[in-house]
Design a protein around this motif. Structure first.
Motif, PDB file in Angstrom:
ATOM      1  N   LYS A   1       7.373   6.221   9.775  1.00 53.98           N
ATOM      2  CA  LYS A   1       7.403   5.037   8.909  1.00 53.98           C
ATOM      3  C   LYS A   1       7.214   3.752   9.707  1.00 53.98           C
ATOM      4  O   LYS A   1       6.472   2.853   9.295  1.00 53.98           O
ATOM      5  CB  LYS A   1       8.730   4.994   8.142  1.00 53.98           C
ATOM      6  N   ASN A   2       7.882   3.667  10.855  1.00 56.57           N
ATOM      7  CA  ASN A   2       7.774   2.454  11.669  1.00 56.57           C
ATOM      8  C   ASN A   2       6.355   2.250  12.187  1.00 56.57           C
ATOM      9  O   ASN A   2       5.865   1.117  12.244  1.00 56.57           O
ATOM     10  CB  ASN A   2       8.752   2.516  12.841  1.00 56.57           C
ATOM     11  N   ALA A   3       5.691   3.333  12.559  1.00 54.42           N
ATOM     12  CA  ALA A   3       4.316   3.220  13.066  1.00 54.42           C
ATOM     13  C   ALA A   3       3.392   2.685  11.987  1.00 54.42           C
ATOM     14  O   ALA A   3       2.578   1.783  12.230  1.00 54.42           O
ATOM     15  CB  ALA A   3       3.827   4.577  13.573  1.00 54.42           C
ATOM     16  N   TYR A   4       3.522   3.224  10.778  1.00 56.21           N
ATOM     17  CA  TYR A   4       2.685   2.752   9.668  1.00 56.21           C
ATOM     18  C   TYR A   4       2.978   1.282   9.352  1.00 56.21           C
ATOM     19  O   TYR A   4       2.060   0.474   9.153  1.00 56.21           O
ATOM     20  CB  TYR A   4       2.917   3.600   8.430  1.00 56.21           C
ATOM     21  N   LYS A   5       4.245   0.933   9.297  1.00 54.55           N
ATOM     22  CA  LYS A   5       4.617  -0.437   8.934  1.00 54.55           C
ATOM     23  C   LYS A   5       4.210  -1.437  10.010  1.00 54.55           C
ATOM     24  O   LYS A   5       3.757  -2.549   9.694  1.00 54.55           O
ATOM     25  CB  LYS A   5       6.122  -0.503   8.669  1.00 54.55           C
ATOM     26  N   ASP A   6       4.369  -1.071  11.277  1.00 60.70           N
ATOM     27  CA  ASP A   6       4.027  -1.990  12.357  1.00 60.70           C
ATOM     28  C   ASP A   6       2.522  -2.259  12.406  1.00 60.70           C
ATOM     29  O   ASP A   6       2.101  -3.404  12.607  1.00 60.70           O
ATOM     30  CB  ASP A   6       4.502  -1.437  13.704  1.00 60.70           C
ATOM     31  N   ILE A   7       1.708  -1.236  12.237  1.00 59.39           N
ATOM     32  CA  ILE A   7       0.258  -1.420  12.270  1.00 59.39           C
ATOM     33  C   ILE A   7      -0.224  -2.129  11.005  1.00 59.39           C
ATOM     34  O   ILE A   7      -1.091  -3.010  11.071  1.00 59.39           O
ATOM     35  CB  ILE A   7      -0.467  -0.071  12.438  1.00 59.39           C
ATOM     36  N   ALA A   8       0.354  -1.795   9.853  1.00 57.56           N
ATOM     37  CA  ALA A   8      -0.050  -2.445   8.595  1.00 57.56           C
ATOM     38  C   ALA A   8       0.214  -3.943   8.657  1.00 57.56           C
ATOM     39  O   ALA A   8      -0.537  -4.742   8.083  1.00 57.56           O
ATOM     40  CB  ALA A   8       0.694  -1.821   7.415  1.00 57.56           C
ATOM     41  N   GLY A   9       1.275  -4.339   9.360  1.00 59.21           N
ATOM     42  CA  GLY A   9       1.617  -5.753   9.464  1.00 59.21           C
ATOM     43  C   GLY A   9       0.619  -6.567  10.267  1.00 59.21           C
ATOM     44  O   GLY A   9       0.693  -7.797  10.277  1.00 59.21           O
TER      45      GLY A   9
ATOM     46  N   ARG B   1       4.989   6.782  20.852  1.00 55.82           N
ATOM     47  CA  ARG B   1       6.424   6.657  20.593  1.00 55.82           C
ATOM     48  C   ARG B   1       7.126   8.015  20.551  1.00 55.82           C
ATOM     49  O   ARG B   1       8.235   8.151  21.077  1.00 55.82           O
ATOM     50  CB  ARG B   1       6.651   5.907  19.279  1.00 55.82           C
ATOM     51  N   LEU B   2       6.501   9.013  19.968  1.00 52.61           N
ATOM     52  CA  LEU B   2       7.132  10.333  19.901  1.00 52.61           C
ATOM     53  C   LEU B   2       7.194  10.993  21.275  1.00 52.61           C
ATOM     54  O   LEU B   2       8.154  11.719  21.581  1.00 52.61           O
ATOM     55  CB  LEU B   2       6.380  11.232  18.923  1.00 52.61           C
TER      56      LEU B   2
ATOM     57  N   PHE C   1       0.860  -1.184   0.000  1.00 52.11           N
ATOM     58  CA  PHE C   1       0.000   0.000   0.000  1.00 52.11           C
ATOM     59  C   PHE C   1       0.896   1.233   0.000  1.00 52.11           C
ATOM     60  O   PHE C   1       2.060   1.168   0.404  1.00 52.11           O
ATOM     61  CB  PHE C   1      -0.898   0.028   1.238  1.00 52.11           C
ATOM     62  N   LYS C   2       0.344   2.344  -0.428  1.00 47.73           N
ATOM     63  CA  LYS C   2       1.093   3.601  -0.433  1.00 47.73           C
ATOM     64  C   LYS C   2       0.391   4.587   0.491  1.00 47.73           C
ATOM     65  O   LYS C   2      -0.833   4.736   0.447  1.00 47.73           O
ATOM     66  CB  LYS C   2       1.172   4.182  -1.848  1.00 47.73           C
ATOM     67  N   THR C   3       1.168   5.236   1.356  1.00 44.88           N
ATOM     68  CA  THR C   3       0.613   6.212   2.280  1.00 44.88           C
ATOM     69  C   THR C   3       1.298   7.565   2.099  1.00 44.88           C
ATOM     70  O   THR C   3       2.472   7.631   1.719  1.00 44.88           O
ATOM     71  CB  THR C   3       0.766   5.746   3.739  1.00 44.88           C
ATOM     72  N   ASP C   4       0.561   8.631   2.369  1.00 46.21           N
ATOM     73  CA  ASP C   4       1.052   9.993   2.149  1.00 46.21           C
ATOM     74  C   ASP C   4       0.719  10.830   3.389  1.00 46.21           C
ATOM     75  O   ASP C   4      -0.276  11.554   3.412  1.00 46.21           O
ATOM     76  CB  ASP C   4       0.382  10.579   0.899  1.00 46.21           C
ATOM     77  N   PRO C   5       1.546  10.735   4.444  1.00 50.17           N
ATOM     78  CA  PRO C   5       1.193  11.375   5.720  1.00 50.17           C
ATOM     79  C   PRO C   5       1.632  12.837   5.843  1.00 50.17           C
ATOM     80  O   PRO C   5       2.640  13.260   5.287  1.00 50.17           O
ATOM     81  CB  PRO C   5       1.952  10.524   6.740  1.00 50.17           C
ATOM     82  N   THR C   6       0.825  13.592   6.567  1.00 50.80           N
ATOM     83  CA  THR C   6       1.165  14.943   7.005  1.00 50.80           C
ATOM     84  C   THR C   6       0.964  14.972   8.511  1.00 50.80           C
ATOM     85  O   THR C   6      -0.136  14.681   8.997  1.00 50.80           O
ATOM     86  CB  THR C   6       0.278  15.992   6.339  1.00 50.80           C
TER      87      THR C   6
ATOM     88  N   GLU D   1      -2.007   6.639  14.440  1.00 52.04           N
ATOM     89  CA  GLU D   1      -1.928   7.898  15.185  1.00 52.04           C
ATOM     90  C   GLU D   1      -1.675   7.657  16.664  1.00 52.04           C
ATOM     91  O   GLU D   1      -0.843   8.323  17.290  1.00 52.04           O
ATOM     92  CB  GLU D   1      -3.230   8.682  14.998  1.00 52.04           C
ATOM     93  N   SER D   2      -2.373   6.668  17.228  1.00 49.89           N
ATOM     94  CA  SER D   2      -2.209   6.362  18.647  1.00 49.89           C
ATOM     95  C   SER D   2      -0.795   5.856  18.941  1.00 49.89           C
ATOM     96  O   SER D   2      -0.156   6.279  19.923  1.00 49.89           O
ATOM     97  CB  SER D   2      -3.246   5.308  19.054  1.00 49.89           C
ATOM     98  N   LEU D   3      -0.283   4.973  18.095  1.00 45.98           N
ATOM     99  CA  LEU D   3       1.062   4.434  18.292  1.00 45.98           C
ATOM    100  C   LEU D   3       2.123   5.514  18.114  1.00 45.98           C
ATOM    101  O   LEU D   3       3.087   5.582  18.892  1.00 45.98           O
ATOM    102  CB  LEU D   3       1.319   3.290  17.307  1.00 45.98           C
ATOM    103  N   LEU D   4       1.937   6.374  17.123  1.00 40.78           N
ATOM    104  CA  LEU D   4       2.911   7.436  16.870  1.00 40.78           C
ATOM    105  C   LEU D   4       2.932   8.431  18.016  1.00 40.78           C
ATOM    106  O   LEU D   4       4.008   8.922  18.416  1.00 40.78           O
ATOM    107  CB  LEU D   4       2.566   8.139  15.560  1.00 40.78           C
TER     108      LEU D   4
END
Length: 272
Positions: free
Chosen positions: A134-142, A167-168, A95-100, A161-164
């Motif tokens: 990137k890690n948040a998106y990849k970890d949840i997508a998995g 972590r931040l 999948f492709k994601t485009d975050p802001t 969003e919750s995971l990010l």
């Protein structure tokens, strides 16, 4: 000679004063830290270097350019629009994601962030923060199956969003918002479009089939109704009814015959 010597002496004093002033200007810096910024004065030399070599400052500050350095972190929200990147679900579908994202660094955390990374906000956005995004998106997508991710994208992004945010915050950043779009890759999107088209066509055929069946049922019902009417009519026709209808239509005149044939006879008597 005395006058000349006195003039020379004043000239030397002036040069010394100018040199001292120049040294002060080049050695010390005077800067004002705006209310929306958090200033960090860092020791570049001395016993405090590497131990407690950062101090939070606000307002006007004076520091030695050669021994200290000023860093400024914005304490108001920063919006970063990242370039799109690929993620994979549990089955390896891309999948492709485009975050802001939107984040900021509180005054209380500014020193922590600096001592940990010693980078400007621009450098942090390109390294530490981008890595966490990137890690948040990849970890949840998995954790998602392909169909589940396609059908539950809002829930997926909420989990990211919750995971990010978690972590931040551990790294000294206050994460406030994220906006993104998660889309299947071109191959998967084409397959989805083809599937949707097939489903729509199947629904169209099914609807047409139902319409044809309904129309056929209407024709059968009409034919059955007509047949039933004819049957009832046939059952109601008797010899007496036929004779009665003939009498009702007779005008009372005897038919004329030129052929010598006998005249028709109507039996008007009732059966005994």
């Amino acid at each position: 000679m005395k006058t000349t010597g006195h003039i020379v002496k004043i000239g030397v004093s002036g040069i010394i004063a100018i040199c001292i002033g120049f040294l002060l200007i080049t050695t010390f810096a005077i800067e004002r830290i705006d209310s929306g910024q958090t200033g960090i004065i860092v020791n570049l030399a001395g016993s405090e270097r590497g131990v407690d070599d950062a101090k939070v400052e606000t307002g006007w500050v004076i520091y030695n350019r050669f021994m200290k350095q000023l860093f400024e972190y914005p304490s108001f929200a920063q919006i970063v629009d990242y370039e799109p990147f690929d993620i994979q679900d549990k089955k390896g579908t891309i999948f492709k994601t485009d975050p802001t994202i939107e984040y900021y660094i509180t005054r209380e955390n500014a020193k922590i962030v600096f001592l940990r990374y010693r980078k400007t906000t621009e450098e942090l956005e390109r390294s530490v923060i981008l890595t966490e995004v990137k890690n948040a998106y990849k970890d949840i997508a998995g954790l998602y199956e392909t169909d589940s991710l396609i059908n539950n994208r809002p829930a997926f992004e909420k989990e990211v969003e919750s995971l990010l945010k978690e972590r931040l915050s551990q790294r000294g950043f206050t994460f406030s918002n994220i906006q993104s779009s998660v889309k299947p890759n071109d191959v998967l999107q084409a397959a989805i479009d083809a599937k949707n088209t097939a489903v729509q066509n199947a629904l169209k055929v099914e609807n047409e089939k139902k319409a044809a069946i309904a129309e056929a049922e209407k024709v059968v019902a009409a034919a059955k109704g007509k047949a039933d009417a004819n049957r009832i009519l046939q059952q109601s026709i008797t010899p007496e009814l036929i004779q009665l209808k003939a009498v009702e239509k007779w005008d009372g005149k005897m038919p004329l015959s030129t052929s010598g044939n006998t005249l028709p006879f109507l039996n008007l008597d009732k059966k005994k």
